[in-house]
Design a protein around this motif. Structure first.
Motif, PDB file in Angstrom:
ATOM      1  N   ARG A  93       0.849  -1.185   0.000  1.00  0.00           N
ATOM      2  CA  ARG A  93       0.000   0.000   0.000  1.00  0.00           C
ATOM      3  C   ARG A  93       0.886   1.237   0.000  1.00  0.00           C
ATOM      4  O   ARG A  93       1.903   1.282   0.688  1.00  0.00           O
ATOM      5  CB  ARG A  93      -0.905   0.008   1.235  1.00  0.00           C
ATOM      6  CG  ARG A  93      -1.655   1.325   1.419  1.00  0.00           C
ATOM      7  CD  ARG A  93      -2.669   1.265   2.517  1.00  0.00           C
ATOM      8  NE  ARG A  93      -3.301   2.578   2.734  1.00  0.00           N
ATOM      9  CZ  ARG A  93      -4.448   2.769   3.350  1.00  0.00           C
ATOM     10  NH1 ARG A  93      -5.115   1.730   3.828  1.00  0.00           N
ATOM     11  NH2 ARG A  93      -4.933   3.995   3.510  1.00  0.00           N
ATOM     12  N   SER A  94       0.485   2.248  -0.766  1.00  0.00           N
ATOM     13  CA  SER A  94       1.259   3.486  -0.846  1.00  0.00           C
ATOM     14  C   SER A  94       0.328   4.680  -0.712  1.00  0.00           C
ATOM     15  O   SER A  94      -0.849   4.602  -1.070  1.00  0.00           O
ATOM     16  CB  SER A  94       2.003   3.557  -2.182  1.00  0.00           C
ATOM     17  OG  SER A  94       2.615   4.823  -2.366  1.00  0.00           O
ATOM     18  N   THR A  95       0.860   5.772  -0.192  1.00  0.00           N
ATOM     19  CA  THR A  95       0.116   7.019  -0.299  1.00  0.00           C
ATOM     20  C   THR A  95       0.102   7.419  -1.770  1.00  0.00           C
ATOM     21  O   THR A  95       0.954   7.006  -2.561  1.00  0.00           O
ATOM     22  CB  THR A  95       0.737   8.132   0.555  1.00  0.00           C
ATOM     23  OG1 THR A  95       2.096   8.336   0.153  1.00  0.00           O
ATOM     24  CG2 THR A  95       0.685   7.774   2.027  1.00  0.00           C
ATOM     25  N   ASP A  96      -0.863   8.239  -2.129  1.00  0.00           N
ATOM     26  CA  ASP A  96      -1.092   8.534  -3.546  1.00  0.00           C
ATOM     27  C   ASP A  96      -0.258   9.717  -4.022  1.00  0.00           C
ATOM     28  O   ASP A  96      -0.780  10.754  -4.438  1.00  0.00           O
ATOM     29  CB  ASP A  96      -2.583   8.803  -3.773  1.00  0.00           C
ATOM     30  CG  ASP A  96      -2.945   8.813  -5.251  1.00  0.00           C
ATOM     31  OD1 ASP A  96      -2.185   8.239  -6.049  1.00  0.00           O
ATOM     32  OD2 ASP A  96      -3.979   9.404  -5.613  1.00  0.00           O
ATOM     33  N   LEU A  97       1.070   9.551  -3.946  1.00  0.00           N
ATOM     34  CA  LEU A  97       1.999  10.555  -4.449  1.00  0.00           C
ATOM     35  C   LEU A  97       3.065   9.867  -5.293  1.00  0.00           C
ATOM     36  O   LEU A  97       3.429   8.715  -5.025  1.00  0.00           O
ATOM     37  CB  LEU A  97       2.675  11.305  -3.300  1.00  0.00           C
ATOM     38  CG  LEU A  97       1.799  12.255  -2.474  1.00  0.00           C
ATOM     39  CD1 LEU A  97       2.609  12.870  -1.346  1.00  0.00           C
ATOM     40  CD2 LEU A  97       1.200  13.360  -3.348  1.00  0.00           C
ATOM     41  N   ASN A  98       3.579  10.577  -6.278  1.00  0.00           N
ATOM     42  CA  ASN A  98       4.573   9.987  -7.175  1.00  0.00           C
ATOM     43  C   ASN A  98       5.750   9.389  -6.423  1.00  0.00           C
ATOM     44  O   ASN A  98       6.200   8.280  -6.711  1.00  0.00           O
ATOM     45  CB  ASN A  98       5.082  11.038  -8.167  1.00  0.00           C
ATOM     46  CG  ASN A  98       4.039  11.453  -9.184  1.00  0.00           C
ATOM     47  OD1 ASN A  98       2.970  10.853  -9.260  1.00  0.00           O
ATOM     48  ND2 ASN A  98       4.337  12.478  -9.954  1.00  0.00           N
ATOM     49  N   ARG A  99       6.273  10.129  -5.443  1.00  0.00           N
ATOM     50  CA  ARG A  99       7.511   9.687  -4.798  1.00  0.00           C
ATOM     51  C   ARG A  99       7.333   8.415  -3.972  1.00  0.00           C
ATOM     52  O   ARG A  99       8.249   7.614  -3.868  1.00  0.00           O
ATOM     53  CB  ARG A  99       8.089  10.799  -3.920  1.00  0.00           C
ATOM     54  CG  ARG A  99       7.199  11.315  -2.813  1.00  0.00           C
ATOM     55  CD  ARG A  99       7.862  12.464  -2.083  1.00  0.00           C
ATOM     56  NE  ARG A  99       7.021  13.072  -1.048  1.00  0.00           N
ATOM     57  CZ  ARG A  99       6.142  14.034  -1.277  1.00  0.00           C
ATOM     58  NH1 ARG A  99       5.969  14.505  -2.501  1.00  0.00           N
ATOM     59  NH2 ARG A  99       5.431  14.544  -0.276  1.00  0.00           N
ATOM     60  N   THR A 100       6.150   8.229  -3.382  1.00  0.00           N
ATOM     61  CA  THR A 100       5.931   7.005  -2.611  1.00  0.00           C
ATOM     62  C   THR A 100       5.572   5.831  -3.523  1.00  0.00           C
ATOM     63  O   THR A 100       5.979   4.694  -3.263  1.00  0.00           O
ATOM     64  CB  THR A 100       4.820   7.218  -1.567  1.00  0.00           C
ATOM     65  OG1 THR A 100       3.675   7.813  -2.191  1.00  0.00           O
ATOM     66  CG2 THR A 100       5.310   8.116  -0.450  1.00  0.00           C
ATOM     67  N   LEU A 101       4.834   6.091  -4.569  1.00  0.00           N
ATOM     68  CA  LEU A 101       4.486   5.038  -5.524  1.00  0.00           C
ATOM     69  C   LEU A 101       5.732   4.518  -6.239  1.00  0.00           C
ATOM     70  O   LEU A 101       5.934   3.309  -6.378  1.00  0.00           O
ATOM     71  CB  LEU A 101       3.467   5.560  -6.532  1.00  0.00           C
ATOM     72  CG  LEU A 101       2.061   5.833  -5.973  1.00  0.00           C
ATOM     73  CD1 LEU A 101       1.283   6.737  -6.913  1.00  0.00           C
ATOM     74  CD2 LEU A 101       1.312   4.524  -5.744  1.00  0.00           C
ATOM     75  N   ILE A 102       6.597   5.434  -6.670  1.00  0.00           N
ATOM     76  CA  ILE A 102       7.814   5.014  -7.370  1.00  0.00           C
ATOM     77  C   ILE A 102       8.795   4.365  -6.404  1.00  0.00           C
ATOM     78  O   ILE A 102       9.506   3.415  -6.765  1.00  0.00           O
ATOM     79  CB  ILE A 102       8.453   6.211  -8.099  1.00  0.00           C
ATOM     80  CG1 ILE A 102       7.485   6.771  -9.154  1.00  0.00           C
ATOM     81  CG2 ILE A 102       9.758   5.802  -8.771  1.00  0.00           C
ATOM     82  CD1 ILE A 102       7.952   8.053  -9.802  1.00  0.00           C
ATOM     83  N   SER A 103       8.831   4.826  -5.161  1.00  0.00           N
ATOM     84  CA  SER A 103       9.669   4.171  -4.157  1.00  0.00           C
ATOM     85  C   SER A 103       9.238   2.723  -3.965  1.00  0.00           C
ATOM     86  O   SER A 103      10.077   1.815  -3.842  1.00  0.00           O
ATOM     87  CB  SER A 103       9.594   4.922  -2.825  1.00  0.00           C
ATOM     88  OG  SER A 103      10.249   6.168  -2.891  1.00  0.00           O
ATOM     89  N   ALA A 104       7.928   2.495  -3.938  1.00  0.00           N
ATOM     90  CA  ALA A 104       7.421   1.131  -3.792  1.00  0.00           C
ATOM     91  C   ALA A 104       7.818   0.282  -4.997  1.00  0.00           C
ATOM     92  O   ALA A 104       8.217  -0.884  -4.848  1.00  0.00           O
ATOM     93  CB  ALA A 104       5.906   1.151  -3.639  1.00  0.00           C
TER      94      ALA A 104
END
Length: 453
Positions: A111-122
């Motif tokens: 699960r990720s917060t809905d921001l580019n940096r957290t999605l791409i980190s995942a």
């Protein structure tokens, strides 16, 4: 190719080394479920101050603009993914072979917060954990074997919800109650006295003059955050263009900023602040950490009930197969867990806040002899570091394995009084209600007297 795939699948079924259920033991203890909360990797500033020479046009990587993950940030999470694989995936040098060698959608949930940096980190993290060619995935079965597709790369789902209402991962979600509580605390005698300390007032007043804006306490982080990132990406240019910058003053700013962080999470140097018959420390931490801590403890409780008590229930199938649940989020998300458990002073000093690609891990263990549940807490401070156990630093815990009752008590203590969609709208309006009630009473009395006359 079809024959090769069939042979490999037969080996998988025979040895059970990919999709088979793992039993991981440490003496009488059996590992059942792992929760990981990590911070995204290195990024561009989210915003900056007025006089900063490094405005948005300077930040080109990651698609360009504010708050985007850098190639360094991607690398940091690739490394963290490999580190987590070495600990949990069924390979020769893993500490606990809990997870299958090849990605399983039933065992892993991200699960990720809905921001580019957290999605791409995942995405980068999963690439390190399951996306390499030598990890055993099969072309044509786990991923398309075509020209242009990276060998070994398996796309893995990353789930998210709306950022503004993500009460679990986003500690700055839309929540009027959090703002109301914080504004009240800022007016307390404790905070007002702190603001008058010579070193604090000097840093705050000097910074506001230098940046040409009146930053509120909750916005003060913008300055040291931007300067921290600029030291990474523009260190020499920073010292040329920003004439007032110095390492000494930057360090002074971070000390003040770290203290503000603690205040926002209800930590007041051991003091208890009561306002309007509320323990403000508890209320602030409840609104920030309550949802996440209860999400974790509730899942562990369900896992325990289904796996050890009611394993045959059809409603338990998904949780019985789940082994690894992770949140790709932010420094404040990790911070909320550390403060809730009372271990922030052991895990993040001297930095004052979780660094890029930091991760807090909560493992759920079962003592198969006493049939009791336990948890273990570990922390990865930053890229290049290992994973260290901090369970014994938690109040109420004395060893690496701690009774699940301690975690449950923390979660219950911080449990929001209502669902967050409702709780975030609850602000104290007793004074207004009293005024309105008094006004209505006066009007009623006047009307009655008028009618009687």
């Amino acid at each position: 190719m079809t024959l090769r795939i069939l042979l490999l699948l037969l080996l998988v079924v025979y040895f059970g080394d990919v999709f088979g259920q793992k039993v991981v033991r440490d003496g009488d203890m059996e590992l059942s479920l792992v929760h990981v909360v990590w911070r995204h990797g290195d990024r561009s500033p989210i915003v900056t101050f007025n006089s900063d020479p490094f405005q948005e046009d300077y930040w080109k990587f990651g698609g360009g603009g504010w708050g985007q993950l850098s190639p360094l940030g991607m690398k940091q999470h690739l490394n963290l993914g490999k580190l987590l694989r070495n600990r949990y995936v069924d390979i020769q040098n893993s500490t606990y072979s809990l997870l299958p060698a090849v990605y399983s959608s039933k065992a892993i949930y991200v699960r990720s917060t809905d921001l580019n940096r957290t999605l791409i980190s995942a995405t980068a993290n999963l690439l390190g954990m399951y996306g390499q060619n030598e990890y055993g995935s099969i072309g044509g079965f786990d991923y398309p074997e075509v020209e242009g597709w990276p060998k070994g790369f398996i796309p893995m789902p990353i789930h998210t919800v709306d950022y503004d209402t993500d009460y679990i991962g986003n500690m700055d979600c839309d929540c009027p109650r959090r703002t109301w509580l914080w504004n009240m605390v800022k007016q307390s005698d404790f905070i007002q006295s702190w603001l008058q300390l010579p070193n604090v007032s000097y840093v705050l007043n000097t910074t506001r003059a230098l940046i040409n804006q009146n930053a509120e306490l909750e916005d003060f982080w913008v300055v040291p955050d931007a300067l921290y990132i600029e030291q990474i990406h523009y260190n020499e240019t920073l010292r040329q263009l920003n004439t007032w910058y110095s390492d000494e003053f930057y360090d002074q700013m971070t000390v003040v900023n770290d203290q503000i962080y603690l205040f926002q999470y209800g930590v007041f140097d051991g003091q208890k602040i009561e306002m309007q018959n509320m323990d403000m420390g508890r209320e602030l931490l409840k609104i920030r950490a309550g949802s996440l801590m209860n999400d974790i403890s509730d899942r562990i409780a369900l896992k325990s009930s289904c796996q050890y008590i009611n394993s045959s229930s059809k409603h338990c199938k998904w949780i019985n197969e789940l082994k690894y649940y992770t949140y790709s989020a932010h420094d404040e998300t990790i911070y909320s867990v550390l403060v809730a458990l009372g271990i922030q002073e052991y895990t993040i000093k001297p930095h004052g806040y979780p660094l890029y690609a930091a991760a807090v891990i909560i493992e759920f263990w079962r003592n198969t002899t006493s049939n009791s549940d336990y948890f273990k807490v570990l922390y990865h401070a930053q890229d290049g570091d290992g994973i260290n156990v901090f369970t014994s630093n938690i109040p109420g815990c004395s060893s690496d394995y701690c009774s699940i009752d301690v975690l449950n008590n923390v979660s219950m203590y911080l449990k929001p009084d209502k669902p967050m969609t409702e709780w975030c709208t609850v602000v104290d309006n007793n004074n207004n209600q009293s005024i309105i009630s008094y006004f209505i009473t006066v009007v009623f009395v006047v009307l009655v007297q008028y009618c009687l006359n």
